[in-house]
Structure formats: structure tokens, C-alpha cells
Motif scaffolding. Structure first.
Motif, short mmCIF file in Angstrom:
data_model
loop_
_atom_site.label_atom_id
_atom_site.label_comp_id
_atom_site.label_asym_id
_atom_site.label_seq_id
_atom_site.Cartn_x
_atom_site.Cartn_y
_atom_site.Cartn_z
N ARG A 7 26.78 0.66 -19.63
CA ARG A 7 26.51 1.47 -20.83
C ARG A 7 25.07 1.27 -21.29
O ARG A 7 24.54 0.16 -21.26
CB ARG A 7 27.47 1.06 -21.96
N ARG A 9 22.06 2.56 -24.39
CA ARG A 9 21.86 3.10 -25.74
C ARG A 9 20.40 3.50 -25.93
O ARG A 9 19.70 2.96 -26.78
CB ARG A 9 22.24 2.05 -26.79
N HIS A 17 21.42 7.74 -28.12
CA HIS A 17 22.35 8.32 -27.17
C HIS A 17 23.24 7.23 -26.58
O HIS A 17 22.87 6.06 -26.55
CB HIS A 17 21.60 9.02 -26.03
N ARG A 18 24.39 7.64 -26.09
CA ARG A 18 25.28 6.74 -25.34
C ARG A 18 25.42 7.32 -23.94
O ARG A 18 25.93 8.42 -23.77
CB ARG A 18 26.65 6.63 -26.02
N VAL A 19 24.94 6.59 -22.96
CA VAL A 19 24.97 7.02 -21.56
C VAL A 19 25.74 5.98 -20.75
O VAL A 19 25.55 4.77 -20.96
CB VAL A 19 23.54 7.18 -21.00
N VAL A 20 26.61 6.41 -19.85
CA VAL A 20 27.30 5.49 -18.97
C VAL A 20 27.08 5.90 -17.52
O VAL A 20 26.91 7.08 -17.21
CB VAL A 20 28.82 5.40 -19.27
N SER A 60 35.27 11.84 -24.05
CA SER A 60 34.10 11.12 -24.58
C SER A 60 33.05 12.14 -24.99
O SER A 60 32.02 12.30 -24.34
CB SER A 60 33.55 10.15 -23.53
N ARG A 62 30.88 12.21 -27.25
CA ARG A 62 29.57 11.71 -27.69
C ARG A 62 28.89 10.86 -26.62
O ARG A 62 28.01 10.07 -26.93
CB ARG A 62 29.73 10.91 -28.98
N THR A 63 29.32 11.04 -25.38
CA THR A 63 28.79 10.23 -24.28
C THR A 63 28.29 11.13 -23.15
O THR A 63 28.93 12.14 -22.82
CB THR A 63 29.86 9.27 -23.74
N VAL A 65 27.76 11.15 -19.20
CA VAL A 65 28.17 10.45 -17.98
C VAL A 65 27.18 10.80 -16.88
O VAL A 65 27.05 11.96 -16.49
CB VAL A 65 29.60 10.84 -17.56
N ALA A 88 28.47 16.30 -19.61
CA ALA A 88 28.37 16.21 -21.06
C ALA A 88 29.13 17.36 -21.69
O ALA A 88 29.22 18.46 -21.13
CB ALA A 88 26.91 16.25 -21.52
N TYR A 92 27.63 18.31 -27.30
CA TYR A 92 26.63 17.25 -27.34
C TYR A 92 25.23 17.82 -27.53
O TYR A 92 24.37 17.19 -28.15
CB TYR A 92 26.69 16.41 -26.05
#
Length: 222
Positions: A7, A9, A17-20, A60, A62-63, A65, A88, A92
Motif C-alpha cells: 500500500r 499513500r 491517494h491510496r494505491v495498492v 475499493s 477510494r483506491t 489498483v 479505478a 475516483y
């Protein structure tokens, strides 16, 4: 499914942002952009993990990928430039033009373990299929190709259907004829891609199974 991710930020201006990403790369999986036909090619592990990533993206909103695919083991067939994949939600508001800067700011990240709910994913995928049969359905996957990356923007249900299609390819692919000799088996496709105006060949991304060489290691189930 239990998945190990990384993860991040990152910030762009005032927004965090939240990226995984997958913690470990999908080494034997590759993607070619839909121009007009794209090719998602993977072994059982890669397609199964992609199913989990689509399922995670579905729930997800708000994430972002991010699935790095272009630096894996190059497949011995297919044409076109290998690309990464970004998932996404429409809501988003991610713009492909902002992705290169965002990717450069990811940093080292932190480990994250998540679980997906296959029964919920199947229910939502079935709901999408019922709606998709209607002429007025607009619940589609919008796609873009920028900076050696394919972006797929969708909703919960269409991402769930993509997850089901990848899982189907992971399960049925090893049973197809010829795969033990290294042949590619086209098993499914990603659903509901928005078509460009003006007609022409439909744009699509085929989901294909292919074991990685040497092929002597691979045995068809049963």
C-alpha cells in the motif's frame, strides 16, 4: 481469497491517494492494449491473482489498483507493447495524464493483507449480467492507454464480472487442448468495454491461458 499487497499513500497537491500493488509480481502474466483487440495472457497463478485484484477493486472505490505487468517474463507470442494495468472506479476521477507523476511518487510502501469474498463477487457479477442484457445498460468499462499503461474505469459490478471472468480462465484454461504443449487457449474476455464511435472492429481484451516454459513442468488436470 487472501492476497498480500503493498500500500502507498502518495500526494498530488493537497490530495492524498491510496494505491495498492501486488506484493509479489505476476511474473508470467502480460497485457497488450486493445487496439482494437487486447490480449491478457497468464498462467493459473497470474489469472487467479488478477481475479482477486479485480474483486478487491470492485469494493475499493477510494483506491487505485496498480498491477505492474510490463516487466514480467516476456511471452513467446503476441504482438504489441507490453503494458501495465490500472483499475479505478469512475467516481475516483483519476486522469491517465496524471498517472506518471503519481507513480513516480509511490515510495517504498507498506505490506497489506486483504481477503476477497468470492460469493459476494459472484452475486454482483450476476447482477451486472442481468443489466447488461438490456439495451439501455451503461454500466461499462471505460478504457484508456497512456504511458505504457492500460486504465480500466468501472463500477463495483462490472469489476466483479471481470473478476469472475479471470477466475473462470484460471480454472478452465489448464483443461484446454494444446496448453500442455505451450499453446495459448482463449477462455474468456473482459466485459463491457466502451466502444469508440464510428463503428469498426469491436474493442475487446481477450483473457487467455498459457503455462510458462519449459512446458514439461505442466500437466493438464485429470
Amino acid at each position: 481469497m487472501r492476497m498480500r499487497l503493498r500500500r502507498f499513500r502518495p500526494r498530488t497537491g493537497p490530495r492524498e491517494h491510496r494505491v495498492v500493488q501486488p506484493l509479489h509480481p505476476l511474473r508470467h502474466t502480460s497485457l497488450r492494449a486493445p487496439e482494437p483487440i487486447g490480449l491478457l495472457l497468464g498462467d493459473h497463478d497470474g489469472l487467479n491473482r488478477l481475479a482477486g485484484l479485480f474483486s478487491f477493486a470492485a469494493y475499493s472505490r477510494r483506491t487505485i489498483v496498480h498491477v505492474p505487468l510490463r516487466d514480467g517474463v516476456p511471452p513467446d507470442e503476441g504482438t504489441g507493447e507490453p503494458v501495465d494495468l490500472v483499475l479505478a472506479h469512475h467516481s475516483y476521477g483519476l486522469r491517465p495524464s496524471t498517472w506518471p507523476e503519481l507513480r513516480r511518487s509511490l515510495g517504498p510502501g507498506t505490506p497489506l493483507t486483504v481477503r476477497t469474498d468470492e460469493a459476494r463477487t459472484e452475486r454482483d457479477a450476476a447482477a451486472w449480467r442481468r443489466r447488461a442484457a438490456r439495451a439501455d445498460c451503461r454500466d461499462e468499462l471505460r478504457h484508456a492507454h497512456h504511458a505504457r499503461t492500460v486504465f480500466l474505469f468501472g463500477s463495483r459490478d462490472v469489476f466483479a464480472e471481470a473478476a469472475v471472468n479471470c477466475a473462470y480462465a484460471a480454472g478452465r484454461g489448464p483443461r484446454q487442448r494444446g496448453v500442455a504443449k505451450g499453446r495459448t487457449a482463449m477462455v474468456s474476455s473482459l466485459p463491457g468495454l466502451v466502444q469508440r464511435p464510428g463503428g469498426g472492429h469491436p474493442e475487446e481484451i481477450l483473457v487467455c491461458f498459457k503455462p510458462y516454459p519449459p512446458y514439461a513442468h505442466f500437466k493438464r488436470p485429470g
